[in-house]
Structures are given as structure tokens and as C-alpha cells.
Design a protein around this motif. Structure first.
Motif, short mmCIF file in Angstrom:
data_model
loop_
_atom_site.label_atom_id
_atom_site.label_comp_id
_atom_site.label_asym_id
_atom_site.label_seq_id
_atom_site.Cartn_x
_atom_site.Cartn_y
_atom_site.Cartn_z
N LEU A 401 74.31 149.17 -20.32
CA LEU A 401 73.44 148.96 -21.18
C LEU A 401 73.48 147.39 -21.69
CD1 LEU A 401 73.92 151.70 -23.85
CD2 LEU A 401 71.69 150.89 -22.95
N PRO A 402 72.64 146.77 -22.24
CA PRO A 402 72.52 145.58 -22.70
C PRO A 402 73.62 145.31 -23.69
CG PRO A 402 70.24 146.02 -22.86
CD PRO A 402 70.98 147.30 -22.45
N SER A 403 74.26 144.00 -23.62
CA SER A 403 75.56 143.91 -24.33
C SER A 403 75.28 144.12 -25.94
CB SER A 403 75.94 142.41 -24.25
OG SER A 403 77.06 141.99 -25.03
N GLY A 404 76.49 144.91 -26.25
CA GLY A 404 76.50 145.14 -27.95
C GLY A 404 75.73 146.67 -28.16
N LEU A 405 75.00 147.13 -27.11
CA LEU A 405 74.62 148.58 -27.48
C LEU A 405 75.28 149.69 -26.76
CD1 LEU A 405 70.79 147.68 -26.44
CD2 LEU A 405 72.06 147.71 -28.84
N ILE A 406 75.34 150.75 -27.34
CA ILE A 406 76.05 151.85 -26.93
C ILE A 406 74.88 153.05 -26.91
CG2 ILE A 406 76.94 152.44 -29.29
CD1 ILE A 406 79.52 153.09 -27.84
N LEU A 407 75.30 153.90 -25.99
CA LEU A 407 74.47 155.23 -25.75
C LEU A 407 75.10 156.30 -26.32
CD1 LEU A 407 71.75 156.27 -24.44
CD2 LEU A 407 73.09 156.96 -22.52
N GLU A 408 74.72 156.49 -27.55
CA GLU A 408 75.41 157.43 -28.49
C GLU A 408 75.55 158.89 -28.28
OE1 GLU A 408 73.76 156.19 -32.07
OE2 GLU A 408 75.38 154.51 -32.78
N SER A 409 73.92 159.43 -27.75
CA SER A 409 73.92 160.91 -27.52
C SER A 409 72.61 161.03 -26.66
CB SER A 409 73.65 161.64 -28.70
OG SER A 409 72.63 161.17 -29.49
N ALA A 410 72.52 162.24 -26.09
CA ALA A 410 71.38 162.36 -25.00
C ALA A 410 71.41 163.81 -25.11
CB ALA A 410 71.50 161.92 -23.77
N ALA A 411 69.99 164.34 -25.02
CA ALA A 411 69.79 165.38 -24.95
C ALA A 411 68.89 165.91 -23.95
CB ALA A 411 69.46 166.23 -26.29
N VAL A 412 69.01 167.08 -23.30
CA VAL A 412 68.12 167.31 -22.09
C VAL A 412 67.06 168.53 -22.49
CG1 VAL A 412 67.67 167.79 -19.67
CG2 VAL A 412 69.53 166.22 -20.50
N THR A 413 65.84 168.59 -22.21
CA THR A 413 64.96 169.80 -22.57
C THR A 413 64.25 170.07 -21.29
OG1 THR A 413 64.76 168.98 -24.70
CG2 THR A 413 63.38 170.71 -24.03
N LEU A 439 70.09 152.02 -16.97
CA LEU A 439 70.27 151.84 -18.47
C LEU A 439 69.85 150.50 -18.87
CD1 LEU A 439 73.73 153.49 -19.02
CD2 LEU A 439 71.34 154.18 -20.19
N GLU A 440 69.75 149.50 -17.96
CA GLU A 440 69.53 148.24 -18.07
C GLU A 440 68.13 147.81 -19.04
OE1 GLU A 440 70.35 149.24 -15.47
OE2 GLU A 440 72.07 147.87 -14.53
N ASN A 441 67.16 148.67 -19.03
CA ASN A 441 65.92 148.23 -19.65
C ASN A 441 65.86 149.23 -20.97
OD1 ASN A 441 65.26 146.78 -17.44
ND2 ASN A 441 64.41 148.59 -16.36
N LEU A 442 66.96 149.68 -21.41
CA LEU A 442 66.79 150.67 -22.45
C LEU A 442 67.41 149.74 -23.75
CD1 LEU A 442 67.91 154.16 -21.24
CD2 LEU A 442 65.74 152.97 -21.32
N LYS A 443 66.73 149.67 -24.72
CA LYS A 443 67.03 149.06 -25.91
C LYS A 443 67.14 149.68 -27.16
CE LYS A 443 66.20 144.48 -23.77
NZ LYS A 443 64.98 143.47 -23.35
N THR A 444 66.18 150.57 -27.27
CA THR A 444 66.17 151.19 -28.42
C THR A 444 66.07 152.89 -28.17
OG1 THR A 444 63.81 151.17 -28.35
CG2 THR A 444 64.91 149.78 -29.65
N SER A 445 66.21 153.69 -29.08
CA SER A 445 66.27 155.08 -28.62
C SER A 445 64.76 155.59 -28.26
CB SER A 445 66.62 155.97 -29.84
OG SER A 445 67.97 155.45 -30.41
N TYR A 473 67.23 160.09 -25.88
CA TYR A 473 68.41 159.51 -26.38
C TYR A 473 68.45 158.57 -27.41
CZ TYR A 473 65.57 155.95 -24.02
OH TYR A 473 64.27 155.22 -23.75
N ALA A 474 69.72 158.45 -27.87
CA ALA A 474 69.92 157.55 -29.07
C ALA A 474 70.75 156.42 -28.78
CB ALA A 474 70.47 158.40 -29.99
N ILE A 475 70.22 155.19 -28.85
CA ILE A 475 71.04 153.92 -28.66
C ILE A 475 71.51 153.43 -29.91
CG2 ILE A 475 70.84 151.64 -27.55
CD1 ILE A 475 69.10 152.91 -25.44
#
Lengths: 480, 155
Positions: A401-413, A439-445, A473-475
Motif C-alpha cells: 500500500l502507499p505509505s501511511g495507509l493500512i488495509l484494515e478489513s476486507a470482505a468477499v462475496t 495494492l499499489e493503486n489502492l488509496k481509498t476504500s 475493502y477498507a483502507i
């Protein structure tokens, strides 16, 4: 001695037919073309072929290549140069004559009638040119003229060369007891040592005699003299006895004058020819099929046949087998992989582990090759019945992920999907994973749709199942 | 990773014991905040003696609380933990944390939990070859699967 008997035992009935059939073809060619130049040229080509095989055996690449080219060229040339003789043989004879009849030797030449005819011509000062062929064909040398088939007699010869006859100018070809051609034009000799009083008739006689083994009799119109020409020799004929002797010598009947001897000689000649044909073909067959025994080994894929459609092959101890083969160098050299097959019949296989011993019955080989060994000789095949199973779906995140971000949760349906495969595969699987999500391109949930990456490949989505899943997913921002 | 298991096991046993004791003495405040991605598990049928209140993956345990809760962990984090909080613990019992990389069991950590409420965790040291999808299964003493946490180890 044992190896000799082993060799005899290895000969198949197909091999015997092979040799006999080709020997007969060769023998028929000899019978049809004997007495012509074709046979000599064919013998030359056969000799070249033997040299070419020797060159191949000795590893003389350029020589064998050159020989091969010469043989190919010579084969073409023989067809072009001897087209008339070939055509005569093929056209003049019916199917029966081509396949099994023996052409009778020409009828016995009536030498006495010829001698009388020649001297009658000489007495009447009628110019004549008579050709008596030897063993060589003359079709290529004699041009023009008329085909004829009149029986030889004194009167007939006189009438052929009588000045009032439209076909009197030219040579008469006498074969057996018939005049087969009249008015033929012979090649003229280019010799400059001939007497000046020799006219065109003598030059023509010399020209043909030089180029063939024919005997030519010339009757001079001016002098009434008779001359026999053979090779490059002119022989003046003084009397009828000398002419009779020369003709008898040329025809080979000087000593064997009765028909019985002639037939015996012909039978002997044909028997020798037949034996030589069989020996030649046996030699050729041996060099192809048995000669230069060579060993080779090839890797062949296993073909599984007659599997119960309700089952699947789960695993095999081998997908290919190595076959150790032996045979002639020619057969081994021309062997193609698609000519060899290894087949395993699974009709009696049951679900679970099955063991098979491979043998000759499983192997398909071109004729003439022998199987020495199979590696491996035993193949184990595990069959399984397809089943379904519900397994969890997990996201396969990759990258960073870009610096300073964290992938907090993810759910699959959906969180679970039903997959289909063999029982053994399903027993090992609890989870299927999505295709990799960078993950490189993910910046928001957010939410994305992603396909499932099914491993192993034998695993499938059960009927009606979804090939893709939704991932929410939630970032968040990484707390300090 | 396998070579570190005895050392790691000793460490997390000690830490778990301490965390449990601290939780016991601190009035059981840990169960108040839910995990970021794992919903609280309903009471397990046939397992009325313990209730999993919270189960999360995190980078560290700080002040008896999981810190940096996530579902994707950088290999640079060095260490990750599986934090679990149980309630309604009637008797001292054990739970197992089974760590799987893809479908391959990497290690099993047996953790003791005590009445009435107990928090505990297990950790692993990350290495370069650990990248990929992981899961941790939480099993009770009756060998019943209580919860599965799924996450990835990334660059």
C-alpha cells in the motif's frame, strides 16, 4: 549357427512375399527389355545405387549425395532417351504379355532364302541394304521407313529393293523370319578412310555397324558385289557359302542349329536371370530390413484408452515410456514418432490405484522393428471419481500500500464457492484464492470484482457457480 | 520460521500469561472495542463454556490492546500476532491457534485461558518467503473450529 537359425526364425511370411514379388517384377522387366539398351543402362544405375549405399555406409556424405543426384538424373534420362523402346514394350504387348508371358525368341531366320535373295539382287544389279540386329535395340538409330511384317523369301527381298517399289530406297530390317521395316534411314559414317567408290549405301551400312552390334549386308547397284559390314569391318562376300557362314555366325546358329538347342539355351538364360533377380532382391531386402542392425530408444507418450467416463485420471506414475528398439539402419533412420504408439486399456481399471505391466501388446510399431525393452515396464494409474466441495474464498493481496495507509478489513462475496474435482484434490483443499490484487493503486476504500485462481488446474467451479467474486475493502490511515 | 517455534512459543506463552493476568486485574476492559474486520463470533453451539468476543490480526500488542489491526501485513512489520479475547470462561481451558500459509499448516499454538474473561495471542516472525495468503484457525479444547482469520503477507 544359433544366430543363423534365429535369423531364419525372424523372417516373416510378409518378408518372403516381399522378396518374391519384387524379384518377379525385376524378372519381368528383364524379360520385357532384354536385348535392348535399357537393360544395360538399368544395370549401370543399379551399380551406381550399390556405390551410393556403400558411400552412405562409409559416411562419405558428398559422394553419397552426388551418387543420389546422378541416379535421379539417370532415371529421368533413361525415360527420355529410351522412351521409344519403353513405349514399344508397353504398347505392343497386352496385359498378359506384360505380366507373365515369355516372348518367344524370333523365328529361325531363313538364311538360305536370304542368301538366295541377296545373290538374286546382285545378279540383277539391284542395290540393297539389309540390317540384321544383334542384341542391341536399333530403334534410336534407324529413322523413318515403314513398319512391315512380311515373311522373308527370295522373291520378297527382290521386290522390296526393286526400283519400282516406293519403299526401295533405304534399309530393310530383318528380324527372325520377317522383314519388320523397309525404307529405313541409317546414320551415315563419318569415317574418311572409306574407298571413294563407296556410295551413300556403304556409308549408311558403316554408320549403323559402327554404332551397334548389327550386321549389315550391302548389295552394290553399280558393281553387283556383296559386302558384309559389322563393327568397323567391311567383309567382301565372294560366294553364297561365305554369306551363309557370316549370317549363321551373326545369328549364333552356326553350332546350335536345331530348335531344341535354342529353346534349351533360352530356358537356361531365363532361369539364370530369375535366380539373379531373386538374389538381388534378397540382397536389397536384407540391406533394408535386416542389414546393419541398429539399436535406438525413443520416448513415447502413453495413451490411456477406454477410461470409464465417470472417473478421472488423478495421477500416473509415468506419462511417457522409453522404448528400446532394434531394426535395420534404414528403418530406424526413417522412423517417425507418430508411427509408434503405446496404448494402455483402462476398461478394467477401478477407482483408486491401478497397476499395469507394459508388454508388446501395448506397443504399436512399424513392420520390421523389434521391441527389446520398455522403461518403465510398470505403470500405475490412479483413478478418482469427481466430487464437489464448498470451500472458503480468500483474497490474494500483493504489492504494498502507499505509505501511511493500512488495509484494515476486507470482505468477499460470496465467502464460499462450490468447486468440483477429484476426491483426492478436494481432500487437500480448504480455500480457493482470488487472482492477485495489487495494492499499489489502492488509496481509498472500495469494491472490486476479481476472478478466482483455481489451483490445481483440474479444479473447476461447480456447475452454476460464479467465476468472479466481489471484494469490499477498507483502507485507513496508519495511526502514529 | 519453524526453527524459531520453541523460542517463540516460550515468548508468547509468557506474554499470554502476562496479558491474561493483566486483563484479569484491569477489570476486563479489552472486550469493549471490536476488531476492525472480524465480527464478533456468536456463541458456539455445544461450547457454552467459552465465548469468543474478539479475534483480530495485528502487528503488535501494546497496552493489552492489539495495535495496527489489518488484513494485509508488510513483510517489514517483522512480526504479526493473532489476538483473541474470550468471555464466559467457566473453567480453565485451552484454545489452539493454527497458522496456515495457503493450505499448509505452519504451526499450532496452544494457549491457556482462564475464567471468567481472558485475552491471549500468538505471534510469528515474518520472513521473505512468508509472503502470500495466510489464515489462522482458532479451535477450542473440544477440537471445534471457532473462528478463521484470513490475511496476506505482502511486500
Amino acid at each position: 549357427m544359433n544366430s543363423f537359425f534365429a535369423f531364419l526364425l525372424s523372417i516373416r511370411w510378409q518378408d518372403i512375399i516381399d522378396v518374391l514379388l519384387n524379384s518377379y517384377i525385376l524378372f519381368r522387366l528383364y524379360v520385357l527389355f532384354r536385348g535392348t539398351n535399357v537393360i544395360r543402362v538399368l544395370a549401370g544405375i543399379a551399380l551406381l545405387w550399390i556405390f551410393q549405399r556403400m558411400a552412405v555406409a562409409l559416411g562419405l556424405i558428398v559422394t553419397s549425395w552426388a551418387m543420389q543426384g546422378i541416379i535421379a538424373g539417370a532415371t529421368l534420362i533413361i525415360i527420355i532417351v529410351f522412351r521409344n523402346e519403353i513405349r514399344n514394350v508397353l504398347q505392343a504387348k497386352n496385359l498378359r504379355a506384360l505380366l507373365w508371358e515369355f516372348p518367344q525368341k524370333s523365328e529361325v531366320m531363313p538364311i538360305e532364302a536370304i542368301v538366295q535373295g541377296v545373290y538374286e539382287l546382285a545378279r540383277q544389279r539391284i542395290g540393297a541394304l539389309m540390317v540384321f540386329p544383334g542384341k542391341e535395340g536399333l530403334d534410336e538409330m534407324i529413322q523413318g521407313g515403314l513398319q512391315w511384317g512380311g515373311l522373308v523369301s527370295k522373291e520378297m527381298l527382290v521386290s522390296v529393293f526393286w526400283n519400282g517399289n516406293p519403299a526401295h530406297d533405304g534399309a530393310a530390317l530383318i528380324q527372325g523370319n520377317r522383314v519388320t521395316r523397309v525404307g529405313g534411314i541409317l546414320p551415315l559414317s563419318l569415317r574418311d578412310d572409306l574407298p571413294k567408290y563407296y556410295g551413300t549405301r556403304h556409308r549408311a551400312a558403316a554408320g549403323l555397324a559402327e554404332q551397334s552390334d548389327a550386321l549389315v549386308i550391302v548389295v552394290s547397284e553399280e558393281r553387283g558385289s556383296v559386302m558384309a559390314v559389322k563393327g568397323s569391318i567391311f567383309t567382301p562376300i565372294g560366294d553364297n557359302v561365305a554369306l551363309e557362314r557370316i549370317l549363321a555366325e551373326h545369328l549364333g546358329t552356326a553350332r546350335a542349329q536345331d530348335d531344341h538347342l535354342s529353346v534349351r539355351r533360352e530356358s537356361k538364360e531365363l532361369t539364370i536371370a530369375a535366380v539373379i533377380c531373386v538374389l538381388c532382391m534378397a540382397g536389397v531386402w536384407f540391406s533394408f530390413a535386416k542389414g546393419m542392425e541398429t539399436l535406438t530408444s525413443i520416448e513415447v507418450p502413453l495413451e490411456y484408452l477406454n477410461r470409464d467416463p465417470q472417473t478421472q485420471i488423478h495421477s500416473t506414475s509415468a506419462n511417457t515410456v522409453r522404448l528400446h528398439l532394434s531394426g535395420s539402419a534404414a528403418l530406424i533412420g526413417s522412423l517417425r514418432l507418430d508411427q509408434v504408439k503405446v496404448k494402455l486399456d483402462l476398461s478394467s481399471a477401478v477407482s483408486g490405484q491401478n497397476s499395469y505391466m507394459l508388454s508388446n501388446e501395448n506397443i504399436v510399431l512399424p513392420p520390421g522393428l523389434r521391441l527389446n525393452r520398455i522403461e518403465p515396464s510398470e505403470v500405475k494409474v490412479a483413478l478418482d471419481v469427481p466430487a464437489t466441495k464448498e470451500v472458503a474464498v480468500q483474497v490474494d493481496w500483493v504489492g504494498a500500500l502507499p505509505s501511511g495507509l493500512i488495509l484494515e478489513s476486507a470482505a468477499v462475496t460470496p465467502g464460499k464457492v462450490k468447486v468440483m474435482g477429484t476426491q483426492r484434490i478436494l481432500d487437500r483443499i480448504e480455500t480457493v484464492y482470488t487472482e492477485k490484487i495489487a495494492l499499489e493503486n489502492l488509496k481509498t476504500s472500495g469494491q472490486i470484482s476479481v476472478a478466482l485462481a483455481l489451483q490445481p488446474r483440474a479444479l473447476k467451479i461447480a456447475e452454476g457457480g460464479r467465476e468472479k467474486v466481489e471484494v469490499s475493502y477498507a483502507i485507513g490511515r496508519r495511526p502514529n | 520460521m519453524t526453527s524459531n517455534i520453541p523460542e517463540r512459543s516460550a515468548r508468547w506463552k509468557c506474554a499470554a500469561r502476562m496479558a491474561g493476568l493483566m486483563l484479569l486485574f484491569s477489570g476486563m476492559t479489552m472486550g469493549a472495542s471490536g476488531p476492525a474486520h472480524a465480527a464478533e463470533a456468536p456463541p458456539e453451539p455445544g461450547n457454552a463454556t467459552i465465548r469468543l468476543v474478539r479475534a483480530v490480526m495485528c502487528e503488535s500488542i501494546d497496552g493489552y490492546e492489539p495495535k495496527y489491526i489489518a488484513v494485509a501485513f508488510s513483510i517489514n512489520a517483522g512480526r504479526i500476532s493473532c489476538y483473541t479475547l474470550f468471555d464466559d470462561v467457566a473453567d480453565t481451558t485451552v484454545v489452539d491457534h493454527k497458522w496456515y500459509r495457503q493450505d499448509e499448516l505452519v504451526t499450532t499454538k496452544r494457549l491457556t485461558i482462564k475464567p471468567p474473561k481472558w485475552a491471549t495471542y500468538s505471534s510469528i516472525q515474518l520472513r521473505e518467503e512468508d509472503k502470500g495468503p495466510w489464515r489462522v484457525e482458532i479451535w477450542n479444547a473440544q477440537s471445534r473450529l471457532i473462528k478463521t482469520l484470513r490475511f496476506s503477507v505482502i511486500d
